[in-house]
Design a protein around this motif. Structure first.
Motif, PDB file in Angstrom:
ATOM      1  N   ASP A  18     -24.745   7.158 -17.315  1.00 19.55           N
ATOM      2  CA  ASP A  18     -24.002   6.766 -18.326  1.00 19.55           C
ATOM      3  C   ASP A  18     -24.016   5.208 -18.757  1.00 19.55           C
ATOM      4  O   ASP A  18     -22.882   4.679 -19.089  1.00 19.55           O
TER       5      ASP A  18
ATOM      6  N   THR B 179     -29.616   6.221 -19.992  1.00 25.04           N
ATOM      7  CA  THR B 179     -29.222   5.120 -20.874  1.00 25.04           C
ATOM      8  C   THR B 179     -29.196   5.806 -22.239  1.00 25.04           C
ATOM      9  O   THR B 179     -30.075   6.545 -22.595  1.00 25.04           O
ATOM     10  N   ARG B 180     -28.303   5.360 -23.264  1.00 22.67           N
ATOM     11  CA  ARG B 180     -28.259   5.751 -24.552  1.00 22.67           C
ATOM     12  C   ARG B 180     -29.064   4.959 -25.377  1.00 22.67           C
ATOM     13  O   ARG B 180     -29.806   5.705 -26.211  1.00 22.67           O
ATOM     14  N   THR B 181     -28.954   3.771 -25.321  1.00 24.72           N
ATOM     15  CA  THR B 181     -29.900   2.933 -26.335  1.00 24.72           C
ATOM     16  C   THR B 181     -30.754   2.002 -25.379  1.00 24.72           C
ATOM     17  O   THR B 181     -30.178   0.894 -24.710  1.00 24.72           O
TER      18      THR B 181
ATOM     19  N   PRO C 277     -17.858  -0.639 -23.533  1.00 23.95           N
ATOM     20  CA  PRO C 277     -19.399  -0.327 -23.208  1.00 23.95           C
ATOM     21  C   PRO C 277     -20.001  -0.592 -22.124  1.00 23.95           C
ATOM     22  O   PRO C 277     -19.619  -1.888 -21.805  1.00 23.95           O
ATOM     23  N   ARG C 278     -21.009  -0.039 -21.614  1.00 24.31           N
ATOM     24  CA  ARG C 278     -21.575  -0.383 -20.248  1.00 24.31           C
ATOM     25  C   ARG C 278     -23.112  -1.035 -20.550  1.00 24.31           C
ATOM     26  O   ARG C 278     -23.809  -0.281 -21.266  1.00 24.31           O
TER      27      ARG C 278
ATOM     28  N   ASP D 106     -24.659   2.383 -21.821  1.00 24.73           N
ATOM     29  CA  ASP D 106     -24.730   2.530 -23.233  1.00 24.73           C
ATOM     30  C   ASP D 106     -25.893   1.670 -23.924  1.00 24.73           C
ATOM     31  O   ASP D 106     -26.759   2.345 -24.673  1.00 24.73           O
TER      32      ASP D 106
END
Lengths: 551, 176, 238, 163
Positions: free
Chosen positions: B51, B77-79, B4-5, B53
């Motif tokens: 991308d 960003t996802r979260t 995860p990034r 995380d």
């Protein structure tokens, strides 16, 4: 606002000078001297008419100041009593014409139809309005005044009086519609040697002027109603809590109290019985929340008008912790007639659980702005179109707002709804004190909701958190919407917040504050969405800001 | 499968939250065994990558630069974690809000300056009318209040996120 | 003889004497009902609305601090809806003025902060109102920062009901409401203030504080009650 | 409830204090008379200054902070003298939907005065009222006690500027 309108100053100066001629007159001119006509120089018309009639040698003509004739939009108003002929927008140079008409009145004349505005009304609380001289006790008595009180004191027990009121089905005309008989019984049975009667004349709903008109036009009726109530609940002291913004009503009320005291209708041993009751006036000072009964009590006690949680209800623990009956002006104004004509008669008028009549103040984009009294159950369409004369310039009807800042907006689809406490609640509004404000397509409903929210946040007393902070938060969201700067998330938050404020606020002001939002969302959600999604105000009222401006 | 990034961003704040992150000490090793740090004021990457995380955002949104940055971060960003009181409530940077930008700058750059007083007009980004919490500008997924949030709290939250758990209310408080 | 009522709070059978409030009986039975304007020893006013509870059979919510108990009543003091409402009330208190816990004298000793933590408030959905309000440091010993005042009016009540000075009262209304001394004059110029410090003692937040205390050093619980009475008495040679 | 201390003398020998004193005495010189007394004082002097508030409070036995709390709660009371002329704009619903907002905007544009403010030259105070009950005349204003109905902003500004 410390300024007193010139009209009220005139009354104060004149105080009780009798302008009613003695003896039967062949012809009588009624000049409306309620606030609206007074601000259009009606008193000047009265004086000119008197002089002019005297110059013309008409000794059998009477010029009489009366209370509200109802058709406020067309003031100053003069009516010839015998023929029913109505002169509107009377200017000084119209006076000679009226005198001419008075000269032609014959004993055989009968009152002609005055059109639906007058014909469709049923007058109970306003039965003397436009008929009696509001400053003359004799004139009130000549029109059946104090008959009811005399009967009550000489022939009835207090329980019988309460029974009559209960059977009449009368409900509180201040808004909530609590059964009046039940309230009276509660106070009568409450423990305590000292009890009070308070008349709530703190008519604060913007666009409502029923109580003002009643007090200006027929103040003795309210005093008689209060005295009967005092007898029924065993009270000996009473207060009328009246807005200071109504100087003419206050002046006439004070005059009426003085006259009634002098004539023995107030004070010790009323009408030669052992019953005593006296009334004092207390002035409000510009706080809408004081219409709430616990806040009103705080104000009568000389404190900040902040409400307190109920129970205990004022009927058990009110003014100075004594059992206190609080009714509104119109409620008291109904009482003498109910007792004179009987509970059954009154209960025969109306619809379902809403008995009797209701006084409405018509205002807004309506032709016949004014004061009307109609039987409960009349449809909104009849009130707006037949009595109210429809919309100004024939524009399309959009909504009618009832119930003031705690009420709602009723759209065209409900025009054929009968007016009653229950039906109004069903469509998401509220009877309130009786202001009916008509809106056409020039009003933006989001802007209207924002207007009422602005009113509520300004009038919030600041005691409880949900109302103090929440009404401003609601206003802020509405403001964003009207600027085209809100999102659908904001709309969801508006609804969530409104529900919370409705349930968590301490008094009716906060609990009712979200109602205009609920009702406009219910019927005019498309207007909200137009502001948010399409960023346009369909009515062209709101100024939508350019998109690039950041929150 | 790649790791995860993680990214961290510093807007209008004192960097205290980042200091608290460093206070994770040896637990940092654990975290970065399980994830890659792809952008942060603590490491030298120029542009916010695609991308991401998880991103911890410290600080309130105060300037046009902050606004631009947070929108970009949100997109990529996802979260997104509102990291610390300034990001969550606007905290100290928000103390200027009742004053207004004009009087604030006057006070700082004109009234209290004796030598060549002038308003900064170049290089520094323009201030927004108010310093706002991050969630009033973009959607925020996790709130971690605290001034600063303790290292333990940060670890618990990162551990939750990296283990695929939804971080619960983490028992922090404003101001602490 | 006092009448004893039995009733239920959150499904638990409890008993109390006639005249007691739901709040009091809940407290005696270890049921925590939140509240910020409530303070034992002074009159309740039911204003913060945090203690609102459901009572079976009543469509309206009731303030536990002012609701007298009755036989057989069924009180719900904790539910999802109540929790949501209480969180919103707490949020409202935070966004009304300018609360900045990080620089507050009451940080870590603050009932509002505790309330937010206890109710699980992690952020504010409501926009801040950010009013410009005053700080009055004219009193020799104390100061008031209106930025932190939540208008619980404990200070007003304790000053009136316990100290009997009635130095504090409220002015204006709505969002403009402020506590104030005498004729709205600076506190230090008050002729009625006895400098007893009771108002400072009862303040739930950092609005009223002792001068000279640093951030987070305003704890009111770790020292004897009303130490300033002694200071003032000594100064006056009493 | 007995008054604990002696009634104070009026703040000055201005005869108008007599009116205030009489009003209070008629109501028993007790705290419940506070609002009535403030009305009397404002009617006599046009506004309530600190002298008036202190005098009323001391006579009725009401703590000063409570007097101030009451005087600032009610919007009818004003603690500052108003301008030479007053213009009260009704903002009731009927007036609102008939253009009260435009009147206030017009006054602000032409005279640079907002509600509850007085023009810089002290000539005109603008106030708002929550419904004068003159809904039939909407939009309505009261200029120095005279109600004007169906107001046109331009005419109103011209009238005020001529004062």
């Amino acid at each position: 606002m410390s300024e007193m309108p010139a009209a009220a100053r005139a009354v104060r100066r004149r105080a009780t000078t009798e302008e009613v001629h003695e003896g039967p007159a062949r012809a009588t001119a009624y000049v409306c001297e309620a606030a609206s006509c007074m601000s259009a120089q009606a008193h000047d018309i009265t004086l000119r008419l008197g002089e002019s009639a005297a110059r013309a040698g008409l000794s059998d003509v009477m010029v009489k100041r009366v209370g509200c004739l109802g058709l406020c939009a067309a003031g100053p108003l003069v009516e010839i009593a015998e023929t029913g002929r109505l002169f509107d927008h009377v200017r000084p140079d119209d006076v000679e014409g009226i005198v001419g008409a008075l000269r032609k009145v014959k004993p055989t004349d009968t009152r002609a139809s005055q059109g639906p505005f007058f014909e469709k009304q049923v007058r109970v609380a306003t039965e003397n309005m436009g008929r009696v001289d509001p400053e003359s006790l004799d004139d009130y008595v000549a029109h059946g005044g104090y008959e009811a009180l005399r009967t009550v004191l000489s022939e009835m027990t207090s329980a019988e009086v309460r029974d009559q009121i209960t059977q009449s089905g009368l409900r509180g005309r201040g808004g909530a519609g609590f059964p009046t008989g039940l309230k009276w019984t509660t106070v009568a049975k409450a423990q305590g040697s000292q009890k009070y009667v308070i008349c709530n004349a703190d008519e604060g709903d913007p666009g409502a002027f029923m109580d003002r008109s009643v007090l200006e036009s027929d103040p003795y009726r309210v005093l008689e109603g209060m005295t009967i109530a005092a007898f029924a609940v065993h009270a000996t002291e009473g207060y009328v809590y009246c807005r200071a913004e109504y100087p003419l009503a206050v002046a006439r009320l004070r005059n009426a109290i003085r006259m009634a005291q002098r004539a023995g209708w107030l004070g010790t041993g009323i009408a030669d019985t052992s019953f005593s009751f006296d009334v004092q006036v207390r002035l409000g000072a510009g706080a809408f929340v004081c219409g709430e009964e616990t806040a009103l009590i705080a104000s009568v006690e000389g404190r900040r008008g902040t409400p307190r949680p109920r129970p205990p209800y004022p009927a058990m623990q009110g003014l100075w912790d004594c059992p206190t009956l609080i009714n509104n002006v119109e409620t008291f104004a109904n009482v003498p007639t109910i007792l004179r004509k009987g509970a059954e008669w009154y209960a025969g008028i109306g619809l379902g659980k809403s008995k009797g009549t209701k006084v409405f103040a018509l205002a807004g984009r309506i032709v016949n702005t004014g004061l009307v009294e109609v039987p409960m159950g009349m449809t909104l369409r009849e009130v707006v179109y037949d009595i109210g004369g429809g919309i100004i310039d024939g524009r399309p009807f959009k909504a009618v707002q009832t119930g003031g800042p705690s009420g709602g907006c009723i759209p065209a689809e409900h025009l054929d709804m009968p007016l009653s406490y229950e039906s109004l609640i069903e469509v998401g509004s509220f009877m309130g004190s009786g202001g009916l404000i008509v809106m056409d397509d020039t009003s933006c409903m989001v802007d209207v909701a924002k207007y009422f929210q602005d009113f509520c946040r300004d009038e919030s007393c600041g005691k409880c958190v949900p109302c103090r902070v929440g009404t401003t938060q609601l206003w802020m969201i509405l403001d964003q919407i009207t600027r085209g700067r809100a999102t659908l998330d904001d709309l969801a938050q508006l609804e969530r917040l409104a529900r919370m404020i409705q349930r968590m606020s301490l008094c009716g002001l906060g609990q009712g504050a979200p109602n205009p939002i609920f009702s406009t969302l219910r019927y005019f959600r498309d207007e909200y969405l137009a502001h948010i999604v399409d960023r346009v105000c369909p009515a062209g009222v709101c100024t939508i800001e350019p998109a690039e401006v950041m929150a | 499968m790649s790791k995860p990034r993680i990214a961290t961003v510093w807007l209008d704040g004192c960097s205290g939250c980042h200091m608290s992150l460093i206070d994770l000490d040896e637990r940092l090793l654990d975290i970065f065994e399980r994830a890659d740090l792809v952008y942060s004021p603590l490491v030298d990457f120029k542009d916010y990558p695609e991308d991401v995380d998880v991103c911890l955002v410290e600080g309130a949104v105060s300037s046009e630069d902050d606004l631009h940055k947070i929108k970009l971060v949100r997109e990529r960003t996802r979260t997104l974690v509102s990291f610390g009181d300034c990001a969550v409530t606007s905290n100290v940077p928000g103390m200027r809000n009742p004053i207004g930008v004009g009087p604030l700058l006057d006070r700082a750059y004109i009234e209290n300056v004796t030598l060549n007083p002038q308003l900064p007009s170049e290089i520094v980004p323009k201030l927004l009318p108010t310093a706002t919490p991050v969630h009033r500008v973009v959607k925020v997924d996790v709130f971690l209040p605290g001034c600063p949030p303790s290292a333990d709290l940060i670890y618990t939250m990162l551990d939750d996120l990296l283990s695929g758990r939804v971080p619960g209310v983490v028992g922090s408080r404003f101001g602490r | 003889m006092t009448t004893v009522f039995t009733f239920r709070i959150d499904g638990k059978d409890v008993a109390g004497s006639e005249g007691q409030t739901v709040m009091e009986v809940a407290e005696e039975n270890g049921i925590d009902i939140p509240g910020l304007c409530h303070l034992e020893g002074i009159h309740d006013r039911g204003a913060c609305r945090l203690c609102m509870v459901e009572i079976a059979g009543s469509p309206k919510l009731a303030a536990a601090c002012m609701t007298k108990i009755a036989e057989g009543m069924d009180v719900t003091a904790h539910s999802d809806v109540l929790l949501e409402y209480r969180r919103t009330v707490t949020e409202m208190m935070f966004v009304e003025r300018n609360h900045v816990c990080a620089v507050c004298v009451a940080n870590n000793h603050c009932e509002l902060q505790d309330m937010a933590e206890g109710l699980g408030v992690t952020h504010f959905d409501l926009p801040r109102i950010s009013p410009k309000v005053d700080i009055d440091a004219s009193h020799r010993l104390f100061a008031i920062d209106h930025n932190r005042c939540i208008l619980c009016l404990r200070c007003v009540r304790v000053c009136d009901e316990i100290e009997g000075a009635h130095t504090w009262d409220v002015m204006h209304r709505g969002l403009e409401t402020r506590v104030q001394t005498d004729m709205g004059i600076p506190w230090g110029e008050s002729t009625t203030c006895t400098s007893c410090g009771k108002c400072v003692q009862v303040c739930p937040t950092g609005a009223l504080f002792e001068k000279g205390r640093a951030v987070a050093r305003g704890s009111k619980t770790k020292r004897p009650f009303l130490p300033w009475m002694k200071v003032v008495a000594e100064e006056r040679g009493l | 409830m007995p008054v604990l201390y002696h009634k104070p003398p009026p703040p000055s020998d201005d005869k108008r204090w007599k009116i205030v004193e009489t009003r209070m005495r008629r109501l028993g010189d007790r705290p419940p008379a506070l609002i009535e007394a403030l009305h009397a004082a404002q009617e006599a002097f046009g506004y309530l200054d600190t002298d008036a508030l202190n005098y009323v409070g001391d006579t009725l036995g009401v703590p000063h902070s409570r007097v101030y709390g009451v005087a600032t709660f009610y919007s009818f009371f004003t603690l500052k003298p108003s301008g030479e002329h007053t213009c009260v704009v009704c903002t009731g619903t009927a007036c609102y939907i008939n253009g009260a907002k435009d009147i206030l905007a017009g006054l602000d544009r032409a005279l640079h005065v907002k509600p509850k403010e007085t023009t810089a030259d002290g000539k005109i105070s603008v106030l708002t009222a929550r419904c004068l009950g003159a809904c039939s005349l909407a939009p309505a204003v009261i200029v120095d006690g005279d109600v004007k109905g169906k107001v046109n902003v331009g005419d109103l500004v011209a009238q005020l500027e001529a004062m």
